[in-house]
Design a protein around this motif. Structure first.
Motif, short mmCIF file in Angstrom:
data_model
loop_
_atom_site.label_atom_id
_atom_site.label_comp_id
_atom_site.label_asym_id
_atom_site.label_seq_id
_atom_site.Cartn_x
_atom_site.Cartn_y
_atom_site.Cartn_z
N GLU A 10 -18.02 6.64 2.85
CA GLU A 10 -18.29 5.33 2.88
C GLU A 10 -19.26 5.35 1.75
N SER A 16 -8.56 0.78 -2.17
CA SER A 16 -9.09 1.24 -0.69
C SER A 16 -8.48 2.76 -0.65
N PRO A 64 -16.82 2.30 7.30
CA PRO A 64 -15.46 2.38 6.68
C PRO A 64 -14.56 1.22 7.61
N GLU A 65 -13.40 0.83 7.18
CA GLU A 65 -12.71 -0.06 7.98
C GLU A 65 -11.62 1.02 8.92
N ARG A 84 -14.55 0.82 0.05
CA ARG A 84 -13.13 1.42 -0.18
C ARG A 84 -12.52 2.26 0.62
N GLY A 102 -7.99 5.82 2.24
CA GLY A 102 -7.89 6.38 3.60
C GLY A 102 -7.04 7.54 4.28
N ASP A 137 -11.02 3.66 4.63
CA ASP A 137 -10.29 3.37 5.49
C ASP A 137 -10.33 4.63 6.42
N THR A 193 -3.10 -2.00 -2.51
CA THR A 193 -4.07 -2.56 -1.59
C THR A 193 -4.98 -1.40 -1.19
N ARG A 194 -4.14 -0.16 -0.95
CA ARG A 194 -4.75 1.01 -0.31
C ARG A 194 -3.91 2.06 -0.50
N SER A 220 0.93 -1.18 0.10
CA SER A 220 0.11 0.11 0.03
C SER A 220 0.94 1.26 -0.23
#
Length: 355
Positions: free
Chosen positions: A98, A74, A173-174, A104, A76, A106, A41-42, A8
Motif C-alpha cells: 500500500e 487496483s 489496503p482495502e 491501489r 490484490g 486490496d 476495476t481490480r 475485475s
C-alpha cells in the motif's frame, strides 16, 4: 440511474504445456497490463501451492510485480489463505504494498488451505499457530495491525506494547473477505467487510450466502453499506464455437482434479481436442461447461449482466479460462487477453449517443 457494471479479473497464473514458470508469470503480467488499459476495476492473484499448472503461489510478490507495470487498476489477493501465514507478516506485506502503490492495494482474505495437508504442514512448519479455528481472530488482528495507529498488545510484565505493520501509514489496503459458504458470509457481515463469493467454484449456494451477508450486515466505519462481488469462469471469443474450443483445456484440468486424476500442466487447445477423457470426466466437463460463461462477446456480456442482476452484485470478477494454442507466443496468453478485450468492448466502453 444505476451505476455501470464494474468488471475485475482473478488470475491463477496458469502454466500450459511448453511454458515454464517465468513464461507463465510474464503472460499474466501482460494480461494485468491489458486489464489496466481496458478499464477493469481490480486484478487479483489467487494463492495455490504445489500445482503443476498453477503459478500463483505468492500473491504479494505478484502484486508487487504488477504494480510496477500498471498505472490505475487496483491490485490484490484473491485471496491470501490466512491459515497458512502469520497475520503480522501478512499485515506487514500488504502495508508495504500500500505504501508503494497508495490506494491501489486490496487484501482479499480466505480460510481454505490452498493445497494438500503436506503443503499446509510445510507452510506452517515455522511453528505459528494459525488454523481455521482461529480465523476470525486473525482477520481482526490483520485489520488492527494495518491500521495507521497500529495495535496495542497486553504483555506479561508490561502495560501494553504497540505494534504497527508499517511505521507511518498514510493509507491502508482495502480488505475483502472471500468465501464459498454461509460461514464466510456471516463472518463478513459481522465484521463489516466487503464480501466476495466464489461463485466460480461450483455456482451453488450464491443466493443464500449473499442474503445472509446482507441481512446480517453490521456497518463499519469504512464500509457503512454491504458490498458484494461474485466470481465467474469466463471464456469469450469472436464466436461461441471458438470459445468452446478455448475452454476445453481448463475444463479437462478441472475434471481431472475433481475425479482424483493426476494433475499435469494444462494442455494446449490442440492437445485437449485430441484427448479422450473417462466417462466420469466427460460428465464433469459438461456440468462445469453449463455453469461457465463460454460464448461470443455480445452473448457473454449479456450473461454477465444477468448474473450481476440476479445476485445483486456490485461487481463481477471474471476468471479468464481460455487455453493457449501451440502457435501462441510462449510468454503470452492471447486468448485470455482477447476475453478481456471483447468483454471491455461490450461492457466497459460507453456506447456513443446518437447525435
Amino acid at each position: 440511474m444505476s451505476e455501470p457494471l464494474r468488471l475485475s479479473v482473478l488470475d491463477l497464473v496458469p502454466v500450459r504445456v511448453g511454458q515454464n514458470s517465468a513464461d507463465a508469470i510474464a503472460a499474466s503480467l501482460a494480461l494485468a497490463q491489458s486489464a489496466d488499459r481496458l478499464g477493469y476495476t481490480r486484478y487479483w492473484f489467487a494463492e495455490h501451492h504445489n500445482m503443476p499448472s498453477v503459478a500463483s503461489t505468492t500473491p504479494p510478490v505478484l502484486i508487487a510485480l504488477a504494480a510496477g507495470r500498471t498505472e490505475r487498476i487496483s491490485l490484490g489477493s484473491g485471496g491470501v489463505m490466512l491459515p497458512n501465514h502469520s497475520p503480522f507478516v501478512i499485515a506487514e506485506q500488504f502495508a508495504a504494498l500500500e505504501a508503494a502503490a497508495p490506494g491501489r492495494i486490496d487484501l482479499g482474505i480466505g480460510r481454505a488451505p490452498g493445497s494438500d495437508p503436506v503443503i499446509s504442514a510445510l507452510l506452517r512448519s515455522s511453528g505459528h499457530t494459525s488454523d481455521v479455528d482461529t480465523f476470525p481472530q486473525h482477520v481482526h488482528d490483520v485489520l488492527a495491525l494495518m491500521d495507521a495507529d497500529g495495535a496495542s498488545l497486553s504483555l506479561r510484565g508490561a502495560a501494553s506494547y504497540t505494534v504497527k505493520a508499517t511505521p507511518a501509514a498514510s493509507s491502508v489496503p482495502e480488505v475483502w473477505l472471500l468465501g464459498s459458504s454461509d460461514y464466510s458470509a456471516q463472518l463478513a457481515a459481522a465484521t463489516g467487510l466487503p464480501y466476495v463469493f466464489a461463485h466460480h467454484f461450483s455456482g451453488e449456494g450464491t443466493l443464500n450466502a449473499l442474503k445472509l451477508y446482507r441481512d446480517g450486515y453490521q456497518p463499519s466505519a469504512r464500509h457503512p453499506e454491504p458490498r458484494t462481488l461474485i466470481t465467474v469462469n469466463t471464456v469469450v471469443a469472436d464466436s461461441r464455437e471458438e470459445a468452446e474450443a478455448l475452454a476445453l483445456p481448463q475444463l479437462q484440468q478441472m475434471a481431472r482434479l475433481r475425479t482424483g486424476a493426476p494433475m499435469l500442466m494444462t494442455p494446449t487447445v490442440e492437445q485437449a481436442l485430441a484427448t479422450t477423457m473417462t466417462p466420469a470426466q466427460d460428465e464433469m466437463v459438461e456440468i462445469m461447461r453449463s455453469k461457465w460463461i463460454i460464448d461470443g462477446p455480445g452473448a457473454a456480456a449479456g450473461r454477465i449482466g444477468d448474473l450481476a442482476s440476479r445476485y445483486g452484485a456490485d461487481e463481477v470478477m471474471v476468471v479468464p479460462g481460455a487455453g493457449g494454442r501451440e502457435a501462441d507466443a510462449i510468454d503470452r496468453f492471447p486468448a485470455r487477453e482477447r476475453t478481456l478485450d471483447l468483454l471491455a468492448s461490450q461492457i466497459l466502453t460507453p456506447t456513443p449517443t446518437p447525435a
